[in-house]
Design an enzyme around this catalytic site. Structure first.
Site, PDB file in Angstrom:
ATOM      1  CE  LYS A 166     -37.195  13.756 -44.718  1.00  0.00           C
ATOM      2  NZ  LYS A 166     -35.751  13.527 -44.678  1.00  0.00           N
ATOM      3  CE  LYS A 221     -38.088   9.973 -45.404  1.00  0.00           C
ATOM      4  NZ  LYS A 221     -36.773  10.488 -45.255  1.00  0.00           N
TER       5      LYS A 221
HETATM    6  C1  PBG Z   1     -32.587  12.348 -43.183  1.00  0.00           C
HETATM    7  C2  PBG Z   1     -33.524  11.285 -43.567  1.00  0.00           C
HETATM    8  C3  PBG Z   1     -34.583  10.803 -42.795  1.00  0.00           C
HETATM    9  C4  PBG Z   1     -35.102   9.711 -43.466  1.00  0.00           C
HETATM   10  C5  PBG Z   1     -34.375   9.552 -44.659  1.00  0.00           C
HETATM   11  N1  PBG Z   1     -33.402  10.559 -44.710  1.00  0.00           N
HETATM   12  C6  PBG Z   1     -35.068  11.198 -41.455  1.00  0.00           C
HETATM   13  C7  PBG Z   1     -35.433  12.585 -41.140  1.00  0.00           C
HETATM   14  O1  PBG Z   1     -35.693  13.411 -42.023  1.00  0.00           O
HETATM   15  O2  PBG Z   1     -35.447  12.891 -39.950  1.00  0.00           O
HETATM   16  C8  PBG Z   1     -36.232   8.873 -42.934  1.00  0.00           C
HETATM   17  C9  PBG Z   1     -36.303   7.466 -43.405  1.00  0.00           C
HETATM   18  C10 PBG Z   1     -37.125   6.570 -42.554  1.00  0.00           C
HETATM   19  O3  PBG Z   1     -37.771   6.982 -41.566  1.00  0.00           O
HETATM   20  O4  PBG Z   1     -37.135   5.382 -42.869  1.00  0.00           O
HETATM   21  N2  PBG Z   1     -32.569  13.513 -43.853  1.00  0.00           N
END
Ligand code: PBG
Length: 296
Positions: A166, A221
């Site tokens: 991520k 992601k």
């Molecule tokens: C939180 C989380 C995030 C997303 C999923 N879980 C945001 C972040 O890490 O700030 C992002 C999903 C999206 O942007 O659609 N831990």
């Protein structure tokens, strides 16, 4: 296709301005909408709560409340939409007053202290009936810690979908609006725990570690800007590999289509096809219901 769904405690639904067409759903409409998704062949939903600001604290305690928004929703969905899979994020950002995914000191997350809370969060969500626990926090060592906590509590059958690779991405902006963490986070970023977008090899190391700790499925992601990573992960490990077409990707495609600059149907389906071509076994996408309708 897995459908990410935002929850609100108020009845009815609230549009999210930076994600046109996406709404936060209240308890009275949630089950119907998810039932419709199930009928269209969506196998699972990923639930994300918008916690009322008054319930946010520096340590994110509301995450451990078995009566919180997410646990209540999981129980309702599991009971009223038989056969749908429910995925719950494990991370503290919907619950912290500073908007970070963990407990913070002097601008840094406290990794090990956070992991202790995440283990409890995972068990609370499993007790509510969640099928798949998805740690999205990017703390080190959390997959193994969560696995042992779930096993010790009797949840050996609950799977772990790890957000393994991520990235600290600009494409999460609309999501933070949707769950209400954007104002809490302010100008801070998550670069001390999420990955550097310039780095490829680290994604492979992160996936290897999470698999060794017991992850059943791994996720990359964001999605479309990171299909090289999806492809490499799938090729190197051959494990169930998911990708998240995140909120910013949804916003880009929607905005272009709304302006008449892109053919929405074709662009949406082509973007999803590209995930499949790259090797993704599953895609989390805000277009899930729309795409399922188009494909029908
Ligand atoms: C939180 C989380 C995030 C997303 C999923 N879980 C945001 C972040 O890490 O700030 C992002 C999903 C999206 O942007 O659609 N831990």
């Amino acid at each position: 296709m897995i459908w990410p769904v935002f929850l609100q405690p108020e009845s009815g639904s609230t549009p999210i301005p930076s994600m046109p067409g996406v709404e936060r759903l209240g308890p009275d409409v949630l089950v119907d909408r998810i039932g419709r998704a199930k009928e269209l062949g969506i196998p699972a939903v990923a639930l994300f709560p918008a916690t009322p600001p008054a319930r946010k604290t520096p340590t994110g305690d509301e995450a451990l409340n078995p009566e919180n928004l997410i646990c209540t929703a999981v129980r309702a969905v599991k009971k009223q939409v038989p056969g749908i899979g429910v995925i719950c994020d494990v991370a503290l950002d919907p619950y912290t007053s500073h908007g970070h995914d963990g407990i913070v000191q002097d601008g840094y997350v406290l990794n090990d202290e956070t992991v202790e809370v995440l283990r409890k969060q995972a068990v609370v969500q499993a007790q509510a009936g969640c099928d798949v626990i998805a740690p999205s926090d990017m703390m080190d060592g959390r997959v193994g810690a969560i696995r042992s906590a779930l096993d010790a509590a009797g949840f050996t059958h609950v799977s772990i979908l790890s957000y393994a690779a991520k990235y600290a991405s600009a494409f999460y902006g609309p999501f933070r609006d949707a769950v209400g963490s954007a104002t809490n986070l302010g100008t801070a970023d998550k670069k001390t725990y999420q990955m550097d977008p310039a780095n490829t090899d680290e994604a492979i190391r992160e996936v290897a570690i999470d698999l060794a700790e017991g992850a059943d499925l791994v996720m990359v992601k964001p999605g479309m800007p990171y299909l090289d990573i999806v492809s490499r992960v799938k090729r190197e490990f051959g494990v169930p590999t998911f990708a998240y077409q995140v909120s910013g990707e949804f916003a880009m495609l929607s905005a272009a289509a709304a302006n008449g600059w892109l053919d929405r149907k074709r662009a949406v389906l082509e973007s999803l096809l590209a995930f499949k071509r790259a090797g993704a076994d599953g895609v989390l996408t805000y277009f899930a219901v729309e795409a399922a309708e188009l494909l029908r």
